[in-house]
Design an enzyme around this catalytic site. Structure first.
Site, mmCIF file in Angstrom:
data_model
loop_
_atom_site.group_PDB
_atom_site.id
_atom_site.type_symbol
_atom_site.label_atom_id
_atom_site.label_comp_id
_atom_site.label_asym_id
_atom_site.label_seq_id
_atom_site.Cartn_x
_atom_site.Cartn_y
_atom_site.Cartn_z
ATOM 1 N N GLU A 53 0.927 -1.201 0.054
ATOM 2 C CA GLU A 53 -0.037 0.004 -0.104
ATOM 3 C C GLU A 53 1.127 1.186 0.027
ATOM 4 O OE1 GLU A 53 -2.810 0.061 -0.840
ATOM 5 O OE2 GLU A 53 -3.945 -2.142 0.221
ATOM 6 N N ARG A 112 0.767 3.932 -3.428
ATOM 7 C CA ARG A 112 0.317 4.927 -3.130
ATOM 8 C C ARG A 112 1.068 6.162 -2.645
ATOM 9 N NH1 ARG A 112 -5.761 3.753 -0.186
ATOM 10 N NH2 ARG A 112 -5.434 1.520 -0.316
ATOM 11 N N ASP A 123 -5.248 -9.986 -8.000
ATOM 12 C CA ASP A 123 -5.397 -8.981 -9.407
ATOM 13 C C ASP A 123 -4.060 -8.502 -10.021
ATOM 14 O OD1 ASP A 123 -4.834 -7.575 -7.236
ATOM 15 O OD2 ASP A 123 -6.843 -6.488 -7.091
ATOM 16 N N GLU A 176 -11.788 0.869 -10.651
ATOM 17 C CA GLU A 176 -11.468 -0.277 -11.892
ATOM 18 C C GLU A 176 -12.397 -0.165 -12.924
ATOM 19 O OE1 GLU A 176 -9.662 -1.362 -8.090
ATOM 20 O OE2 GLU A 176 -11.995 -1.177 -8.507
ATOM 21 N N THR A 204 -0.744 0.691 -10.428
ATOM 22 C CA THR A 204 -1.886 0.212 -9.984
ATOM 23 C C THR A 204 -2.831 1.156 -9.075
ATOM 24 O OG1 THR A 204 -3.024 -2.027 -9.482
ATOM 25 C CG2 THR A 204 -1.321 -1.131 -7.794
#
Length: 475
Positions: free
Chosen positions: A65, A69, A209, A378, A465
């Site tokens: 994360e 981010r 994913d 998404e 992502t």
């Protein structure tokens, strides 16, 4: 200002991601792309004044994360503010080197997840203040998490001149290449202690994913570099997509929506007709893998598409439609976190989305526990990519429907947007939480969907992502 996540209804904030001001960093490049100079100035000043101190003082963060981010946001801001002769979209805010220096400091601490592990697989958690790392309580890492760090670490090596970031990150993918798979598909857990996959659960939702997403994106990022052969990433991606088509893709009844199911007990077990909203990244990835970011028209004209590319592009279009129908089947026009699809083996009555006028109201089943909406990106991400590649205006029309529903049901008058508890009831109860990815991803992709295709072109940038665009070096 400076909280990780905002609570727009109560006008408070919460630090759920380690306290590094994740919303500020995640939203910064969105503001740059939109030309919001005052926001860029305010966010950039906050980062320059506060972020380094927080990195030095804070405790435990999640490697994945924090990389996607915070590190991703800093690296994108570096490029978009003019770093390494970048784009200079931002006229305000700190010099690019400020973003780079903070990114290096953060990444140096995150590297402990790699260097502390006995295998090539990094630990999942890092204690920033003392640069130490450890595994999660169950000893496992998520497959997607360990394989969704490489775009960021590779780019940091390229701009800092220090190869250590790329070396550690790429060790993971080189190791994953050696592990046994089922038609390219992988279980969602892996052990940093043994270096082996754990369990048999195969899915393209959470924990699976972005493994598949980064195979193609890291290949696109590195394919023109002179040092090293990275065709193995493209091979792994193509094998995995063949596995998806063979083992996971099915059609609903009665209206034949194409969906991607899960194998919760592995390849020999049953296929669950469950599809997370997270899986809606896949159509964009399939389209990108097919044309490498060029328009379909140009790729066809230059004879660049194989039969398999065309097949993957068709699947991308079919899945994008399914992802949009997950929105339009509900009373609010917003998708649930998870949908199930009616098949010959599975049906539950009385669990439709509430929009009785949808022709897919009998195909899509939404369980009570899954009816929340977290403002996820998404589907609009795939709409953006599919519009750029096919130039079909329906993707803009679908995106506008979704945007209008966000405006109508999630907007908070005093500022911000809120997650919802139940998309099947009107008015939907608000959850009082705005995830960082709403500003970092959802709004960015919506803005780019309606903007000019020359802004952040898909053949010149790889979006991480978390929707942070990083430039692709061409030879």
């Amino acid at each position: 200002m400076g909280y990780d996540e905002l609570m727009p209804v109560s006008r408070l904030g919460v630090d759920g991601l380690g306290g590094l001001g994740a919303t500020v960093v995640d939203a910064l490049d969105t503001a740059m792309i939109m030309g919001l100079d005052e926001v860029v100035s305010e966010a950039g000043s906050w980062i320059e004044s506060h972020l380094l101190d927080r990195i030095r003082q804070k405790g435990q963060v999640n490697l994945f994360e924090t990389t996607i981010r915070v590190l991703g946001g800093l690296l994108s801001a570096y490029h978009l503010s003019g770093g390494e002769q970048g784009m200079t979209l931002a006229q305000k805010g700190p010099k690019p080197t400020i973003y780079l220096d903070i990114a290096k400091n953060l990444a140096d601490r995150l590297l402990s997840a790699f260097t502390s592990s006995p295998t090539a697989i990094p630990f999942s958690d890092v204690v920033l203040r003392d640069s130490s790392a450890h595994s999660a309580p169950d000893g496992l890492s998520s497959t997607s998490e360990v394989s969704t760090l490489q775009l960021e670490f590779n780019y940091l090596s390229a701009i800092s001149g220090d190869p250590k970031y790329r070396t550690e990150g790429m060790k993971v993918l080189a190791h994953l290449k050696t592990l046994p798979k089922t038609e390219g598909l992988v279980p969602i857990y892996i052990s940093p202690h043994s270096g082996e996959f754990s369990g048999e659960n195969i899915r393209l939702g959470s924990r699976g994913d972005s493994y598949y997403e980064y195979l193609i994106k890291v290949w696109l990022q590195l394919r023109d570099t002179q040092d090293g052969n990275f065709t193995y990433l493209h091979d792994m991606y193509e094998e995995a997509m063949r596995g998806v088509k063979h083992m996971l893709v099915q059609k609903s009844i009665p209206s034949e929506l194409v969906f991607v199911g899960e194998l919760p007990v592995g390849p020999k077990g049953y296929l669950s007709p469950k599809m997370d909203h997270l899986v809606c990244f896949l159509p964009g990835t399939l389209a990108l893998g097919a044309t490498k970011g060029l328009t379909k028209e140009k790729a066809m004209k230059d004879n660049l598409l194989t039969f398999e590319d065309l097949e993957n592009l068709k699947l991308a279009e079919d899945l994008t439609k399914t992802c949009f129908e997950m929105y339009s089947v509900t009373s609010t026009g917003l998708a649930p976190e998870i949908a199930y699809f009616r098949t010959k083996d599975y049906f539950e009555s009385g669990l439709d989305g509430g929009n009785k006028s949808s022709e897919y109201v009998n195909d899509i089943i939404i369980k009570h526990a899954d009816r929340h909406n977290l403002l996820r990106p998404e589907t609009v991400e795939s709409l953006f990519v599919l519009y750029r590649i096919t130039q079909d205006p329906k993707y803009r029309e679908w995106g506008w429907h979704i945007f209008e529903s966000f405006e109508k049901y999630t907007k908070v008058e005093s500022g911000g947007y809120s997650s919802l508890d139940d998309v099947t009831t009107v008015p939907p109860p608000k959850r009082d939480k705005m995830e960082t990815f709403f500003l970092g991803e959802t709004l960015k992709y919506l803005y780019l969907l309606f903007g000019d295709s020359s802004v952040i072109p898909l053949d010149k940038f790889a979006f991480n992502t978390e929707a942070h665009p990083l430039p692709i070096k061409s030879s």
